[in-house]
Design a protein around this motif. Structure first.
Motif, PDB file in Angstrom:
ATOM      1  N   GLN A  61      53.629 -38.920 100.845  1.00  0.00           N
ATOM      2  CA  GLN A  61      53.376 -38.092  99.671  1.00  0.00           C
ATOM      3  C   GLN A  61      53.377 -36.604 100.034  1.00  0.00           C
ATOM      4  O   GLN A  61      53.937 -35.772  99.331  1.00  0.00           O
ATOM      5  CB  GLN A  61      52.018 -38.497  99.066  1.00  0.00           C
ATOM      6  N   TYR A  62      52.760 -36.300 101.157  1.00  0.00           N
ATOM      7  CA  TYR A  62      52.695 -34.910 101.639  1.00  0.00           C
ATOM      8  C   TYR A  62      54.112 -34.351 101.826  1.00  0.00           C
ATOM      9  O   TYR A  62      54.442 -33.249 101.374  1.00  0.00           O
ATOM     10  CB  TYR A  62      51.896 -34.896 102.947  1.00  0.00           C
ATOM     11  N   PHE A  63      54.960 -35.145 102.474  1.00  0.00           N
ATOM     12  CA  PHE A  63      56.333 -34.682 102.701  1.00  0.00           C
ATOM     13  C   PHE A  63      57.069 -34.476 101.376  1.00  0.00           C
ATOM     14  O   PHE A  63      57.887 -33.573 101.244  1.00  0.00           O
ATOM     15  CB  PHE A  63      57.104 -35.666 103.587  1.00  0.00           C
ATOM     16  N   GLN A  64      56.751 -35.321 100.393  1.00  0.00           N
ATOM     17  CA  GLN A  64      57.430 -35.152  99.098  1.00  0.00           C
ATOM     18  C   GLN A  64      56.869 -33.965  98.322  1.00  0.00           C
ATOM     19  O   GLN A  64      57.613 -33.186  97.735  1.00  0.00           O
ATOM     20  CB  GLN A  64      57.283 -36.423  98.269  1.00  0.00           C
ATOM     21  N   ASP A  65      55.554 -33.838  98.344  1.00  0.00           N
ATOM     22  CA  ASP A  65      54.929 -32.797  97.521  1.00  0.00           C
ATOM     23  C   ASP A  65      55.312 -31.388  97.965  1.00  0.00           C
ATOM     24  O   ASP A  65      55.332 -30.470  97.157  1.00  0.00           O
ATOM     25  CB  ASP A  65      53.401 -32.953  97.531  1.00  0.00           C
TER      26      ASP A  65
END
Ligand code: BES
Ligand code: ZN
Length: 646
Positions: free
Chosen positions: A452-456
């Motif tokens: 999620q961090y990489f996407q956000d």
């Protein structure tokens, strides 16, 4: 994206006490307790007070760029450069597309270092420009008057033969000895020595390039490369995703290409090509396994470029094309964690980027954490554990040797060279912190968080404080019982490592410790140690943990039994040569001389020069080797070592 946050960090008197703690009082398990002092610290790190005090860092301000992306930001760069090997110069133009962040701004400031600016034009007409005063660390800003309504300017320029970010190699300095070679290394702040631009990771830009070279050579860039391109001396590139300037990279040489998988391949001089493709054949699997957990690879192809041995780093994560030292081609894949590392940067570093060099740990800490994980995906848990133990030892050494102020994850770099962040702290302390988060919330949950961090934050540059804010709304909210915010602040803003941090141990090292202890006690001859199944990591661990003082008889015995002086693995040879210097063991000095004059990777040569410089005799030896090697060393390696031979 706001380029600059009004967030200010106060180095409070409490923090200053921590800053000025003598190194001897700090160790990996150092008492950084949860006292009221720390509580106050974490409050002050969040405080949005904008009072200008000497000790305050303006969070999100890049102290290593003199450019002004907060007013006018460069969004795209178009390069047209001719590579002149005789003059050791890149000559041509950079056309910059800009956007006004402040609608009335009319002065575009770019970073440059030792560039000759020949002219600046917009719509074919000259535009006034001026070179501002030079800063020793940061270079000479170029100020361009940007007429209203004009959003594109072209700067005509040439680089200096001594550009800090470019190495020019003669044919003799290459593997094939027939053609010259050129490569750039922009991280941290050397892009400005070959392109006039906003050289700050805060600003992201797309780029395209036309590179003109001698016909027989091939140019490659951190962009879409076509392995089947016709070798006609004119090469075109596009990088359609916005990247920070430190990821712009170019290499030119007599390069060949070999595919390793569907999306992976290797560029190298002919004599390295097969060996490199074999050594790194697991790259495609690394890519696939990483994607499974952390989301689709964003960059299309992932190729490796094998550089000459003067490349000053192990690897550099230039997008789509990592630059790699040949010193890791060991024949047994023992050093391929480097590939996992550069690949992992495709997520942590290239997709999400540190906003400033103070935040480097966001790039390197996450990447080092991912490197360990990738090594486990591909080679299993024994390798994972061994790598963790070796990393923990590197971290301990950093903590033992660095001043407290340099042991923080977010470090104050004001007035210092950006290259000073390069220590094991952002890497291994960063990774250990992230491993602690993983252990506290559980691996499965943590992998979901990372995805999620990489996407956000995809294609954004973020500060340490933005990361903490993000933790507040994710892990700290969802796992409030497992995590302690104050402890997270200690990890990031204090030296050393909090008590109770994750430990590493490996069963494979038990036999090594036993053997070393018995041998040192004189209870076991070196030839009687059962080493036939020892792998690289066990050897490295054996050597790393020998005492610094050994007798010549002991060194002779080891060398007779294990031929360390002639060891083909560059990491093993490195540790052995260090022991040889500490104990003035001359039988290894021919190899030492050869090593220093044939390898330019700073991590491998610098500790040797440093150890040699401790004695008069050693210094003489170092001076001789350095004088011979200097013309083949990269500017960064020269700068890092010249102090040891003066
Ligand atoms: N991005 C770094 C190299 C770097 C960092 C250059 C800071 C300039 C300033 C690269 O990914 C890296 O970490 N290389 C290491 C690899 C290792 C830790 C596996 C190296 O070169 O030793
Ligand atoms: Zn890295």
């Amino acid at each position: 994206m706001t380029l600059r946050h009004s967030f200010i960090i106060a180095c409070t008197s409490i923090l200053l006490t921590a800053c000025s703690k003598p190194v001897s009082e700090i160790n990996t398990s150092s008492e950084i307790d949860n006292s009221a002092e720390t509580a106050q610290l974490s409050q002050s790190t969040q405080s949005e007070t904008a009072v200008a005090q000497e000790d305050q860092i303006e969070v999100g301000r890049d102290y290593h760029s003199l450019s002004n992306p907060e007013q006018i930001v460069v969004k795209h760069v178009s390069l047209d450069l001719a590579v002149d090997f005789d003059a050791k110069q890149l000559k041509g133009s950079a056309t910059l597309d800009v956007e006004r962040v402040e609608p009335t701004a009319n002065q575009l400031i770019l970073d440059t270092r030792e560039l000759s600016i020949l002219g600046v034009t917009a719509d074919g007409a000259d535009v006034p420009f001026e070179m501002l005063p030079t800063d020793v660390h940061l270079g000479t800003p170029l100020s361009i008057e940007l007429p209203k309504g004009i959003n594109r300017v072209t700067v005509q320029y040439t680089t200096s033969p001594d550009a800090s970010g470019v190495q020019w190699l003669t044919p003799e300095q290459t593997a094939e000895k027939k053609h010259p070679f050129l490569f750039t290394q922009a991280q941290a702040i050397h892009a400005r020595s070959f392109i006039p631009l906003q050289d700050t990771p805060l600003a992201r830009m797309t780029y395209d390039a036309v590179i003109r070279t001698p016909k027989e050579l091939l140019a490659v860039m951190s962009a879409a490369n076509d392995p089947d391109t016709e070798r006609d001396g004119v090469y075109e590139f596009t990088m359609p995703q916005p990247i920070p300037s430190y990821l712009i990279a170019l290499a030119v040489g007599d390069l060949q290409f070999k595919a390793m998988g569907e999306r992976t391949g290797v560029y190298a001089e002919a004599s390295w090509l097969e060996r490199a493709a074999k050594e790194f054949e697991d790259t495609e699997n690394m890519l696939i396994e990483t994607e499974k957990r952390y989301g689709e690879y964003s960059w299309g192809r992932y190729d490796l470029l094998i550089l000459p041995p003067s490349f000053p780093f192990g690897g550099m994560e230039n997008p789509r094309l990592s630059f790699i030292t040949p010193t890791v081609i060991a024949g047994d894949k023992s050093l391929v964690a480097l590939i996992a590392h550069e690949l992992a940067h495709s997520w942590s570093g290239n997709t999400i980027t540190n906003a400033t060099w103070r935040d480097l740990w966001l790039n390197e800490g996450f990447t080092t954490y991912l490197t360990y994980r990738i090594m486990e995906f591909i080679y299993g848990s024994e390798r994972y554990e061994m790598e963790l133990v070796l990393g923990a030892q590197d971290l301990q050494a950093a903590i033992d040797n660095l001043p407290a102020k340099d042991q923080k994850l977010a470090i104050d770099l004001r007035g210092r060279d950006a290259d000073d962040v390069f220590s094991n702290i952002p890497y291994e302390k960063g990774a250990l912190f992230i491993r602690e988060l993983e252990q506290k919330v559980g691996r499965e949950n943590f992998d979901i968080f990372l995805l999620q961090y990489f996407q956000d934050f995809a294609f954004e540059s973020i500060t340490t404080e933005q990361f903490i804010d993000y933790l507040d709304t994710t892990l700290l909210k969802d796992h409030a019982e497992q995590l302690d915010r104050e402890r997270i602040m200690q990890w990031i803003f204090e030296p050393g490592v909090p008590k109770g941090a994750p430990e590493a141990d490996s069963d494979a090292f038990i036999v090594v410790d036993e053997a070393r202890d018995k041998w040192l006690a004189g209870d076991l001859a070196a030839t009687a140690i059962d080493t036939k199944d020892w792998n690289f990591h066990q050897w490295k661990y054996f050597l790393d943990n020998l005492p610094n003082q050994l007798t010549h008889d002991q060194l002779d015995e080891l060398d007779d039994a294990f031929a360390f002086t002639q060891h083909p693995n560059n990491e093993i040879a490195h540790v052995w040569l260090l022991h040889s210097i500490y104990n003035w063991y001359e039988p290894a000095f021919e190899r030492l001389y050869d090593y220093l004059t044939s390898i330019g990777r700073n991590k491998l040569v610098r500790p040797l020069y440093q150890a040699l410089s401790a004695t008069e005799e050693g210094k003489k030896f170092a001076q001789k080797a350095f004088a011979e090697a200097k013309s083949g060393y990269h500017p960064l390696t020269i700068r890092a070592n010249e102090g040891y031979v003066q």
